[in-house]
Design an enzyme around this catalytic site. Structure first.
Site, mmCIF file in Angstrom:
data_model
loop_
_atom_site.group_PDB
_atom_site.id
_atom_site.type_symbol
_atom_site.label_atom_id
_atom_site.label_comp_id
_atom_site.label_asym_id
_atom_site.label_seq_id
_atom_site.Cartn_x
_atom_site.Cartn_y
_atom_site.Cartn_z
ATOM 1 N N GLY A 30 0.835 -1.197 0.000
ATOM 2 C CA GLY A 30 0.000 0.000 0.000
ATOM 3 C C GLY A 30 0.869 1.245 0.000
ATOM 4 C CE1 TYR A 31 -0.465 4.388 -5.066
ATOM 5 C CE2 TYR A 31 -0.173 2.019 -5.044
ATOM 6 C CZ TYR A 31 -0.763 3.148 -5.578
ATOM 7 O OH TYR A 31 -1.653 3.032 -6.603
ATOM 8 N N GLY A 32 -0.911 4.482 -0.627
ATOM 9 C CA GLY A 32 -1.883 5.568 -0.465
ATOM 10 C C GLY A 32 -2.730 5.272 0.748
ATOM 11 C CB SER A 33 -6.403 5.186 1.243
ATOM 12 O OG SER A 33 -6.752 4.229 0.270
ATOM 13 C CD GLU A 123 -7.527 0.394 -4.354
ATOM 14 O OE1 GLU A 123 -7.476 1.415 -5.068
ATOM 15 O OE2 GLU A 123 -7.440 0.445 -3.116
#
Length: 185
Positions: A30-33, A123
């Site tokens: 994960g790189y966002g939310s 997503e």
């Protein structure tokens, strides 16, 4: 083994595109939310902080189902491979590889199908899946699944800073205000 689907077909069915064989064990990067708002049960999963190279995190993904609406899309981060950024003139090849920090979650084997199904739905707005090598803070590397946009997606939008600021400041969707997303990154 999952079958490959095209973006338009997968979006109509409410799934993320580009499905394929998954690594075992399955790690999700994960790189966002997903860093600050993972699914509830993920809080019990093994996790490790790390980074990936060659992928640039940018506010360049329109969000009509989380941080905006179809009438007023929000703007969230996505990862764009350095090569794709070079092709659209946003990066020069002599730059060092981009680095993106995030969190990897290890999915228990008995939950893989359910987690993938949930993520494919979460997503669904123009995302594809890829396997990347994550360099972990403990010095090890793992293979992990990421969900990321593409520059040729209809959801890709790389605005000038003034437009991005306006979108983020004023958009709101079912997951909350777009500005909340920015401040939680």
């Amino acid at each position: 083994l999952f079958t490959k689907m095209h973006l338009n077909h997968s979006h109509k069915n409410g799934l993320a595109a580009n499905q394929f064989k998954l690594p075992k064990p399955l790690w999700i990067f994960g790189y966002g939310s997903l860093c600050w708002k993972p699914e509830e049960r993920w809080k019990s999963y093994e996790k490790i902080h790390g980074y990936i190279e060659g992928q640039c995190r940018l506010f360049a993904q329109r969000s009509m189902d989380h941080r905006g609406t179809p009438e007023r899309p929000g703007l969230v981060v996505t990862l764009i491979p350095d090569e794709e950024l070079q092709q659209i003139g946003f990066r020069i090849s002599s730059n060092s590889p981009s680095i993106t920090y995030g969190v990897a979650y290890k999915v228990p084997e008995n939950e893989v199908k359910e987690v993938i199904s949930e993520l494919d739905f979460r997503e669904k707005g123009g995302y594809n899946k890829r396997i990347v090598s994550v360099k972990c803070v403990d010095g090890n590397s793992i293979e992990a699944l990421i969900y990321t946009g593409r520059v040729n997606s209809p959801y890709f939008h790389l605005p000038k800073i003034e437009e991005a600021a306006d979108i983020i400041a004023t958009s709101h969707g079912p997951s909350g205000p777009n500005i909340e997303y920015l401040f939680n990154l």
